[in-house]
Design a protein around this motif. Structure first.
Motif: not given
Length: 280
Positions: A37-43, A48-49, A54-56, A228-240
């Motif tokens: 989620x690059x650019x999350x802070x700008x979003x 939302x105002x 930026x944590x980039x 199949x085995x399934x792996x749900x990967x956590x979000x890399x961005x810790x703000x989302x």
């Protein structure tokens, strides 16, 4: 953290303390992440105002440190590398250009398009412009959100916002993002904290059986350990934020979850096993 799937199949090894994993596919070593989620802070500011610094730089340093630590041949992004749904804006594109310029020059990158990745392929894989801007000589590949099979049907990668490609469901292990899985933990005196988690288990064939595109997939009739085995990967961005796995009334975001899970357990990033996600 050891691989929780004790089998002779592909090895998916979470990086201790990090929302990332390594995968050995044939002779290649890949680093897997999801929901950068690059650019999350700008979003947040535009939509939302909400003005958040930026944590980039921190995101970039964490990922580059992981690349140095794990030394992969390929970086695989399981969707939502960027945040805007349309064409990337200035801050977002600038963040990604600096990020790619920080990668080892020979690193190959595969991006599975997430629902936030919009028109990312219109510039990320425009070889002349992008290589000129970043100096990268590694390949950059963008594939549709229904995913791609790596190796000889070893590891399937999709984002999770849409039904997986048949080739993905035919893999031994399937990794996806999109859910941003997390749990809310409480102590005896009422303190609360949110922790990102891995979600790992096996697929249940039930929601896939009635879809005609999957009619040739053998495990849909057998189920059980053939799934199949399934792996749900956590979000890399810790703000989302994300889907709280252990709270009643929380809905999953993926169209095939949770109905598509025969079983699944939650693990903290440090490797702590929390047990079946529904009872954490």
């Amino acid at each position: 953290m050891s691989d929780p799937f004790r089998s002779d199949g592909p090895r998916i090894e979470p990086v201790p303390g990090e929302p990332a994993a390594t995968a050995t596919v044939g002779t290649e070593r890949a680093l897997l992440i999801a929901d950068y989620h690059a650019g999350y802070e700008a979003g947040l500011r535009d939509d939302r105002g909400v003005d958040v610094p930026s944590h980039a730089p921190e995101r970039r340093e964490r990922l580059c440190s992981l690349l140095e630590r794990t030394d992969p041949n390929r970086l695989v992004v399981c969707g939502d590398l960027m945040h805007s749904i349309g064409e990337p804006g200035g801050a977002e594109r600038g963040e990604l250009e600096v990020l790619f310029d920080s990668f080892p020059s020979t690193l190959d990158v595969t991006v599975v398009k997430g629902n936030h990745d919009g028109l990312i392929e219109t510039w990320l894989t425009a070889d002349d412009d992008f290589e000129h801007e970043t100096g990268s000589t590694g390949s950059v590949t963008v594939v549709p959100g229904d995913g791609i099979a790596l190796g000889d049907n070893d590891v399937g990668i999709c984002h999770g916002h849409t039904w997986p490609a048949p080739s993905v469901l035919e893999c031994d292990v399937i990794c996806l993002g999109h859910e941003h899985p997390c749990v809310r933990l409480e102590d005896d005196i009422g303190g609360r904290r949110i922790e990102r988690t891995w979600l790992r288990g096996r697929f249940d064939p039930t929601p896939f059986r009635d879809r005609p595109e999957y009619e040739e997939i053998s495990w849909l009739e057998q189920g059980g350990d053939s799934s199949p085995r399934v792996v749900v990967v956590p979000a890399f961005n810790d703000l989302v934020g994300g889907t709280w796995m252990n709270l009643p009334g929380q809905s999953f975001l993926s169209p095939f979850l949770p109905a598509g899970l025969a079983s699944a357990e939650a693990y903290l990033l440090d490797g702590t096993r929390l047990g079946p996600y529904e009872s954490v």
